[in-house]
Design a protein around this motif. Sequence first.
Motif, short mmCIF file in Angstrom:
data_model
loop_
_atom_site.label_atom_id
_atom_site.label_comp_id
_atom_site.label_asym_id
_atom_site.label_seq_id
_atom_site.Cartn_x
_atom_site.Cartn_y
_atom_site.Cartn_z
N ALA A 1 0.83 -1.21 0.00
CA ALA A 1 0.00 0.00 0.00
C ALA A 1 0.86 1.26 0.00
CB ALA A 1 -0.93 -0.01 1.21
N VAL A 2 1.97 1.25 0.73
CA VAL A 2 2.88 2.41 0.74
C VAL A 2 3.47 2.63 -0.65
CG1 VAL A 2 5.04 3.31 1.66
CG2 VAL A 2 3.40 2.20 3.19
N ILE A 3 3.85 1.55 -1.31
CA ILE A 3 4.38 1.67 -2.67
C ILE A 3 3.33 2.29 -3.59
CG2 ILE A 3 5.10 0.34 -4.69
CD1 ILE A 3 6.39 -1.66 -2.75
N SER A 4 2.09 1.84 -3.49
CA SER A 4 1.03 2.39 -4.32
C SER A 4 0.78 3.86 -4.01
CB SER A 4 -0.26 1.58 -4.10
OG SER A 4 -1.33 2.11 -4.84
N ASP B 1 12.47 1.87 0.47
CA ASP B 1 12.44 1.16 1.75
C ASP B 1 11.32 0.12 1.79
OD1 ASP B 1 14.56 2.70 2.54
OD2 ASP B 1 13.36 4.10 3.73
N SER B 2 10.12 0.51 1.36
CA SER B 2 8.99 -0.42 1.39
C SER B 2 9.19 -1.56 0.40
CB SER B 2 7.68 0.32 1.08
OG SER B 2 7.27 1.10 2.19
N SER B 3 9.79 -1.28 -0.74
CA SER B 3 10.02 -2.33 -1.73
C SER B 3 10.98 -3.39 -1.18
CB SER B 3 10.59 -1.73 -3.01
OG SER B 3 9.67 -0.82 -3.59
N ILE B 4 12.06 -2.94 -0.58
CA ILE B 4 13.02 -3.88 -0.01
C ILE B 4 12.40 -4.66 1.14
CG2 ILE B 4 15.22 -4.03 1.23
CD1 ILE B 4 16.16 -1.62 -0.43
N ILE C 1 5.34 -8.96 -5.75
CA ILE C 1 6.80 -9.09 -5.75
C ILE C 1 7.40 -8.37 -6.96
CG2 ILE C 1 8.70 -10.75 -5.89
CD1 ILE C 1 6.83 -12.76 -4.47
N PHE C 2 6.77 -8.55 -8.11
CA PHE C 2 7.27 -7.91 -9.32
C PHE C 2 7.23 -6.39 -9.18
CE2 PHE C 2 6.41 -5.96 -13.44
CZ PHE C 2 7.50 -6.41 -14.18
N MET C 3 6.10 -5.84 -8.69
CA MET C 3 5.99 -4.40 -8.56
C MET C 3 6.96 -3.85 -7.52
SD MET C 3 4.76 -1.69 -9.71
CE MET C 3 3.62 -2.44 -10.85
N ALA C 4 7.21 -4.60 -6.46
CA ALA C 4 8.18 -4.15 -5.47
C ALA C 4 9.58 -4.07 -6.08
CB ALA C 4 8.18 -5.11 -4.27
N ALA C 5 9.95 -5.07 -6.88
CA ALA C 5 11.27 -5.06 -7.51
C ALA C 5 11.38 -3.91 -8.50
CB ALA C 5 11.52 -6.39 -8.21
N VAL C 6 10.35 -3.68 -9.31
CA VAL C 6 10.38 -2.58 -10.28
C VAL C 6 10.46 -1.24 -9.56
CG1 VAL C 6 9.01 -1.36 -12.02
CG2 VAL C 6 9.19 -3.84 -12.10
N ALA D 1 10.90 -12.41 -14.31
CA ALA D 1 12.32 -12.47 -13.97
C ALA D 1 13.17 -11.84 -15.06
CB ALA D 1 12.74 -13.93 -13.74
N HIS D 2 12.80 -12.04 -16.31
CA HIS D 2 13.56 -11.45 -17.43
C HIS D 2 13.52 -9.93 -17.36
CE1 HIS D 2 15.19 -10.97 -21.48
NE2 HIS D 2 14.17 -10.16 -21.74
N VAL D 3 12.36 -9.37 -17.04
CA VAL D 3 12.23 -7.91 -16.92
C VAL D 3 13.08 -7.39 -15.78
CG1 VAL D 3 10.62 -6.03 -16.44
CG2 VAL D 3 9.95 -7.88 -17.97
N ILE D 4 12.98 -8.01 -14.61
CA ILE D 4 13.74 -7.55 -13.44
C ILE D 4 15.24 -7.66 -13.70
CG2 ILE D 4 14.19 -7.96 -10.99
CD1 ILE D 4 11.46 -6.73 -11.66
#
Length: 692
Positions: free
Chosen positions: A479-482, A503-506, A531-536, A582-585
């Motif tokens: 939610a913080v990321i959003s 910070d929130s993504s990690i 997980i994907f959105m956190a990494a991006v 995984a390819h994108v990240i």
Amino acid sequence: MQEEPEVKDESKTPRRKHRRGLTRIAAACERCRRRKQKCDEKFPTCGPCAAVGANCVLSERLTVVAQASPDGDDALRDELRHLRAQVTDLSQRLAQEKERSASVTQNQELKHDSTSPWTTGQPERLGNAGHEAASAVKRRQSEFEQGYYGRILRPTFGTAHQSRVDAGDKSSAWSLWKDDHSVETPSEHPQAENIASHEDHGLALTNIFFDQRWPHLPILHKPSFMRERFEPFARGEELSGVGRLQLFMVFAIAALEQSRVKGKHSYSHRDLFNIAIRDLNSVLTSEDPECITSLLLLCMYGRTEPQSVNMWHTTGLALRIAIGVDLHRAESIRHMDLMQAEMSKRLFWGVYAMDRSMSIYLGRPLGIQDADINLPFPLQLTDEDLENMNHNTVLPRTRADVKDMSTFIHLIKLRKINAEIYRTFHSVTTNYLSGAELDRVRQDLYSQLNEWLITAPRYSFTTSMFQSPEWFQTAYHLAVISLYRPSYAQATPSIEALQLCADSSISLISCYGSLYAKNKVSYSFVALSAIFMAAVTMLYSLRASPQVRKDLTRQVIETNINSSLMLLRGISNGREVAERAAHVIQGLGNAVLSLFDNEGLHRTNTGNDANEKQNVDREFLSWFGLKSRMMKATAPAEIQGEQIQFPELGNMDGSDDPLATLSVDMAWEDLFAQGFGMDSSTGMDFFPHSGF
């Protein structure tokens, strides 16, 4: 000689309509009395009514009522009359149920029985009329399935040709799952109907469902489910169509959970799902609560198998039915008893939570606004409380229990905050607020998220992922990321926002890693998207802000990138979509890691370098669903003392303003630090629309 008596000619004598001494029916039924025909007074259906299949209703008009006696005959007679009425009502209901079951069975036989004359079309048995009737039945069944059955079972994420909207203007889920056909087709003849009687596996799966998935969406009442669904099935009794579907959907969802641990006698969740949907045609003809419950069970399964259930259509259908019967209004439960009222509240708020989740992840409008809802939250009670408690003495629990509504209530509160974030910052036509007003709204929502995390229920022991501290942490950080990532309201976040995003993504990646290490995380497209959105978002924050890069090291970033790749592949069980993610990240991670090299930080931008950076920046915002808004900014910006404008683009929101302004901040400054040429560039050239 004695005179013989005179014999009268009866043929010449007119017959009397009513002769004395004839037996008269004491209580003809209503139909026979109305038609003035003889009634044989058989119970519960007289002969004339049975011959034509009419509804036989007893009448008391012709009944001869004896004088009341002092020994209580009146009371006995009243009781007998009441019992007869009950028997008549039950007989009618039984006949209707038999007729409905026969209709469902006939439809199933027409579809599955290859030896039936309706499917083989034997002329000696059917004839022309039979062929025409069979064709009509098949045609009606085909139309029914195409209109409802097939639509519910379409993939959640359609292929590219089904939509003209560019994937870069949608959410990350659309771009990851489009054209994904990696889900295998269930077998046509699954052999798992005997699961309930085979080494108690049916009971084991039922307990898995209620222990692990039920706290997240408690739309079933376990004692009632066991009494009305599981136990009759285990005894070999026949269930209704909707009852059978709900039972096997519970089995299928539990089998998904069990798939994390390969059991010796594990059943395929796809086989169980395939058995359940045989009765899908009975769902839309069932009562509204049963229909909504069945649709939500399909959605629970679809979170993991989006290629098997059309989540958007099914959730929307459930929500429309719920609104249509006013489940969102407190007035609808005013005259219900405790059990009905609480299950109605659970059902509506379950639809609400599912609608919010699907709308946000799929980048589509919310199905209902909070201002239209006045239904209170469910009481913090367990199913046993509902079963045993007197509704006049309801006292909600003061401490959280793994079997009560504490998890569900807290989830609803989060979905309300999620919806406000989405409406304010990510709606396509969101109104642009001033900088101070936007900061005020964001800070208020951030405070609500912090309060939500602090007040999250704590459990001493639970087997459900949704009741673990790590899950509450992941929901909070997502939610913080959003709240702080690039959005329609603010495409270029501040340094403070980028720091919070990083910070929130990690932290989110770390929490999912903890769940995975405990073998508690279940695959779902929601988990993989998170997980994907956190990494991006983590990589975007590093790409956009030298200050964020300064606070971290190259080794730390590499570790977080590798953790996200491990999680994507680990929880997906070999699905194609995980390799895409995984390819994108991996590609974005390599681009960001190059910024930690001295030569990457100080080299002069050549043409190839500039093009590469353009593609990376374009790709970042494409995954945020902002491809069409990259040229639209919240405020003008100056580059080397000049404001850049592109009159030929017009305004992205369709207004009459012919100017579109490019805002450049830390996310793009390294593109211009070495004098990137803008003389011959248009906005379309600067951000090419050939998507990733």
